[in-house]
Design a protein around this motif. Structure first.
Motif, PDB file in Angstrom:
ATOM      1  N   THR A   2       5.396  -1.428   1.434  1.00  0.00           N
ATOM      2  CA  THR A   2       5.659  -1.626  -0.190  1.00  0.00           C
ATOM      3  C   THR A   2       6.300  -2.901  -0.401  1.00  0.00           C
ATOM      4  O   THR A   2       6.816  -3.498   0.328  1.00  0.00           O
ATOM      5  N   GLY A   3       6.125  -3.688  -1.523  1.00  0.00           N
ATOM      6  CA  GLY A   3       6.757  -4.778  -2.127  1.00  0.00           C
ATOM      7  C   GLY A   3       7.255  -4.679  -3.564  1.00  0.00           C
ATOM      8  O   GLY A   3       7.374  -3.620  -3.906  1.00  0.00           O
ATOM      9  N   PRO A   4       7.553  -5.798  -4.218  1.00  0.00           N
ATOM     10  CA  PRO A   4       8.034  -5.686  -5.361  1.00  0.00           C
ATOM     11  C   PRO A   4       7.147  -5.075  -6.482  1.00  0.00           C
ATOM     12  O   PRO A   4       7.740  -4.188  -7.397  1.00  0.00           O
ATOM     13  N   LEU A   5       5.803  -5.138  -6.626  1.00  0.00           N
ATOM     14  CA  LEU A   5       5.119  -4.186  -7.437  1.00  0.00           C
ATOM     15  C   LEU A   5       5.102  -2.778  -7.110  1.00  0.00           C
ATOM     16  O   LEU A   5       5.576  -2.014  -8.127  1.00  0.00           O
ATOM     17  N   LEU A   6       4.867  -2.249  -5.908  1.00  0.00           N
ATOM     18  CA  LEU A   6       4.822  -0.906  -5.630  1.00  0.00           C
ATOM     19  C   LEU A   6       6.230  -0.367  -5.733  1.00  0.00           C
ATOM     20  O   LEU A   6       6.269   0.855  -6.155  1.00  0.00           O
ATOM     21  N   ASN A   7       7.234  -1.133  -5.400  1.00  0.00           N
ATOM     22  CA  ASN A   7       8.669  -0.596  -5.611  1.00  0.00           C
ATOM     23  C   ASN A   7       8.812  -0.359  -7.073  1.00  0.00           C
ATOM     24  O   ASN A   7       9.281   0.648  -7.294  1.00  0.00           O
ATOM     25  N   ALA A   8       8.552  -1.404  -7.764  1.00  0.00           N
ATOM     26  CA  ALA A   8       9.065  -1.196  -9.113  1.00  0.00           C
ATOM     27  C   ALA A   8       8.188  -0.173  -9.719  1.00  0.00           C
ATOM     28  O   ALA A   8       8.799   0.863 -10.727  1.00  0.00           O
ATOM     29  N   ALA A   9       6.796  -0.059  -9.477  1.00  0.00           N
ATOM     30  CA  ALA A   9       6.073   0.927 -10.202  1.00  0.00           C
ATOM     31  C   ALA A   9       6.440   2.377  -9.854  1.00  0.00           C
ATOM     32  O   ALA A   9       6.563   3.169 -10.796  1.00  0.00           O
ATOM     33  N   PHE A  10       6.483   2.679  -8.434  1.00  0.00           N
ATOM     34  CA  PHE A  10       6.946   3.937  -7.980  1.00  0.00           C
ATOM     35  C   PHE A  10       8.114   4.449  -8.661  1.00  0.00           C
ATOM     36  O   PHE A  10       8.452   5.589  -8.907  1.00  0.00           O
TER      37      PHE A  10
ATOM     38  N   VAL B 199       0.899  -1.090   0.060  1.00  0.00           N
ATOM     39  CA  VAL B 199      -0.011  -0.025  -0.202  1.00  0.00           C
ATOM     40  C   VAL B 199       0.929   1.408   0.106  1.00  0.00           C
ATOM     41  O   VAL B 199       1.853   1.255   0.802  1.00  0.00           O
ATOM     42  N   VAL B 200       0.408   2.326  -0.799  1.00  0.00           N
ATOM     43  CA  VAL B 200       1.009   3.575  -0.749  1.00  0.00           C
ATOM     44  C   VAL B 200      -0.257   4.590  -0.735  1.00  0.00           C
ATOM     45  O   VAL B 200      -1.069   4.375  -1.524  1.00  0.00           O
TER      46      VAL B 200
END
Lengths: 422, 275
Positions: free
Chosen positions: A135-143, A43-44
């Motif tokens: 945060t995890g793999p997806l949000l880290n990569a997306a942001f 979550v962000v």
């Protein structure tokens, strides 16, 4: 990719609603941790004056965090009616959510396109959640990709050129006239809110002296104390003007405080060099006829607003090229992400079938021991490998195809179950 | 390479400056670093060939074309220095036209003047011609000062016009501030005035001593130089004694430059050149 954006912005919700849905840091910390715990999700939360948005990424679609749940959660956070909150929310899913994040970060979804603050606010929100561990793999990569794409948009297009705040435009004009400021005197007339904002920008130029005058001596003292200036009595306005280089006028007077005749008789003859007057009062404080672009450069609120609008129009021209960059970056992100996601499964699949082939060959070869030449043994091994390749070609090609379309989730799960992959 | 140097003509550096100018104009529309470096490259090539032209041909500085090529050479250095330092400022588009104009005028007048031989020691350094050389160099440096003042004035007038129209401060042409341009003009003229005065006085002494014919005193070159000195006096008076606006001072500097061009293009009464 199981990414959802749920929230409101200046298009979907009026300021009264946005105000109620805004998060302070303490509330933001609680909300982010709560959604992460309740839904087992990354979550962000972005909360600015123009938007409140939750970015939620989940490993699977089970118990999905959707629009209704989002409305309930936001209403719960602020003690509001979920039905009313829901009316103002909007949702973006998967690649649309990625695209939305990229556009927001690049300031293409801002009230003033190209404004520079939003990228910093997105970065701040991401760092906030990253430190909380939500945060995890997806949000880290997306942001991270969103911030890089925003930088590309700002450097490769003219979307961020020029200034859009009236105060910054005023300072731009001052810089057209003066080069160094340590020997300059700034005179502040009045104590309007806009004037104080512009004065802050002028203070960054480090002028040698600041004089402040006001009809109310107490206000002059107050403003002077705030900027390290010297209060000057109102009846010495002409003298103060004569010794000033930059004038910031922001009174609430009903009529001009400096008609042309008075200025030309009492101020102009007593000074040399150019004087810049920033008249941001409404109604105007200075007669516009005193502007000559040489001895006196007078800019009023209309002039500053006109430049601001010109800048906005110029920025609009760069929207198409900026959107093209965003489209390309969204595609690149989706490709990268899907490759990252399906790559390990394909690797596992190959390793698993390699192992099985090895086992079968291991059982077969001792039975044929002594009956085969080296060439025949190699031919058998080769055809086993060929069979393995042909067998896996279909599933791997289908997985890669689904990855390109962003729909590899179900297939990945199926392959894991069918081949009993870890 | 040495055999090619004598083949360098005015066209070599004139065309180099012209290409550099064209690239700078394009850069206003399309601000690309490639155009900037291209402009600098051609500008540097122009200065290189210009320098070798002056070194190999050694044109007589008293001749119209010689003095024009010499002044334009100093201004070309000024252009390259400014272009390198003022990366985002519109600099070359103002300086290069003046360089090109002076080169063109020098080229037009060169066919009518005597180009000096190439002695190992310039003959003006020998014997009583030494003071003639000093006189020439003083006036040449004064001419450079006037040219720099002229450039600053052109830019000042342009910037003042933009401010008068309240044009976008972040427009395509990024100019130096009025204050800086005014200071540039002031310094250039303050430096040029004593040089001009000394050069003029020395010239008067030499003229009286060696070439005191009455007709020489009334040649265009001498009358023009005296006129230029008088304009300088008015300029200094307007700047320091009377509170004259910057725009008027800039216009007066344009008049001074106009007179300078006439003086440079006019024949010297006795040191060769177009009669």
């Amino acid at each position: 990719m199981n990414l959802r954006t749920i929230g409101c912005n200046f298009r979907t919700a009026p300021v009264e609603v946005r105000e109620k849905l805004a998060f302070n840091p303490a509330k933001q910390q609680w909300a982010v941790s709560e959604v992460a715990a309740r839904y087992g999700a990354e979550v962000v939360l972005i909360s600015t004056c123009n938007r409140v948005e939750l970015y939620v990424a989940r490993a699977s679609d089970a118990r999905g965090f959707d629009l209704d749940l989002g409305a309930e959660f936001l209403a719960e956070c602020h003690g509001l009616n979920p039905a009313i909150v829901g009316e103002h929310l909007c949702e973006h899913v998967d690649s649309a959510a990625v695209r939305h994040l990229f556009r927001v970060t690049a300031s293409l979804d801002s009230l003033i396109v190209g404004e520079g603050q939003i990228a910093g606010q997105v970065k701040q929100a991401f760092e906030f959640s990253r430190k909380l561990g939500t945060t995890g793999p997806l949000l880290n990569a997306a942001f991270q990709h969103a911030l890089a794409a925003a930088k590309r948009v700002r450097t490769e297009t003219g979307i961020a050129h020029g200034h859009i705040s009236v105060s910054s435009v005023a300072v731009d004009y001052v810089r057209q006239v003066f080069d160094h400021f340590a020997d300059k005197t700034v005179l502040v007339i009045g104590a309007g809110k806009m004037g104080r904002l512009t004065l802050k920008h002028l203070e960054e130029l480090h002028p040698g002296r600041i004089l402040v005058t006001n009809r109310s001596p107490e206000k002059a003292v107050e403003v002077a104390a705030g900027c390290g200036g010297k209060p000057v009595p109102w009846d010495m306005l002409d003298d103060a003007l004569a010794e000033s280089d930059i004038v910031l006028s922001t009174t609430g007077a009903g009529e001009p405080i400096m008609p042309r005749a008075r200025f030309e008789a009492k101020v102009l003859p007593r000074r040399s060099g150019t004087m810049v007057i920033l008249d941001i009062a409404v109604p105007r404080d200075f007669d516009p006829m005193i502007h000559d672009g040489d001895r006196v450069c007078l800019f009023n609120i209309d002039d500053l607003t006109r430049i601001r609008e010109q800048t906005i129009v110029k920025r609009q021209r760069h929207i198409i090229s900026a959107e093209a960059i965003i489209d390309a970056e969204v595609r690149r992100f989706a490709d990268d992400w899907n490759r990252r996601r399906s790559g390990p499964v394909i690797g596992q699949l190959n390793a698993e079938v390699d192992k099985l082939r090895g086992e079968v060959l291991g059982q077969l070869m001792p039975k044929l021991n002594g009956k085969l030449s080296d060439t025949e043994r190699k031919a058998i091994e080769y055809h086993f490998r060929l069979f393995q390749s042909k067998l896996l070609h279909g599933p791997i090609a289908a997985l890669q195809e689904a990855s390109r379309e962003g729909q590899s989730g179900t297939l990945l799960e199926a392959l894991k179950k069918l081949f009993r992959l870890e | 390479m040495a055999e090619y140097l004598p083949q360098i003509t005015q066209a070599c550096f004139g065309l180099s400056y012209l290409i550099a100018f064209s690239l700078e104009v394009l850069r206003i529309r399309w601000p690309r670093s490639g155009l900037r470096y291209g402009g600098l490259l051609f500008g540097a090539a122009g200065l290189f060939t210009h320098t070798f032209y002056l070194l190999t041909r050694q044109p007589d500085l008293a001749s119209p074309s010689g003095s024009l090529f010499a002044v334009s050479w100093v201004l070309a250095i000024f252009y390259l220095y400014g272009s390198w330092h003022h990366v985002r400022r519109a600099w070359a588009v103002f300086v290069l036209p003046v360089v090109l104009g002076l080169v063109w005028l020098g080229f037009m007048l060169s066919s009518q003047t005597v180009v000096g031989d190439t002695p190992s020691v310039p003959d003006w350094l020998i014997g009583n011609r030494f003071w003639g050389g000093v006189h020439g160099i003083l006036l040449l440096l004064a001419a450079v000062g006037v040219s720099v003042g002229f450039l600053a004035s052109i830019m000042y007038l342009f910037q003042a016009a933009r401010l008068k129209k309240k044009a976008n401060p972040r427009g395509r042409l990024n100019m130096l501030s009025l204050e800086r341009l005014e200071a540039m003009n002031r310094r250039a003229l303050n430096l040029a005035f004593p040089l001009l005065t000394l050069g003029l006085l020395l010239g008067a002494v030499l003229l009286k001593q060696y070439h005191g014919l009455a007709e020489n005193w009334f040649s265009v070159k001498i009358l023009g130089t005296v006129g230029l000195w008088l304009v300088f006096l008015v300029l200094l008076y307007a700047r320091y004694a009377v509170n004259v606006p910057g725009r008027r001072l800039a216009r007066l500097t344009l008049v001074a430059f106009g007179l300078l061009v006439v003086v440079l293009a006019a024949a010297h009464p006795f040191a060769g050149g177009m009669k």
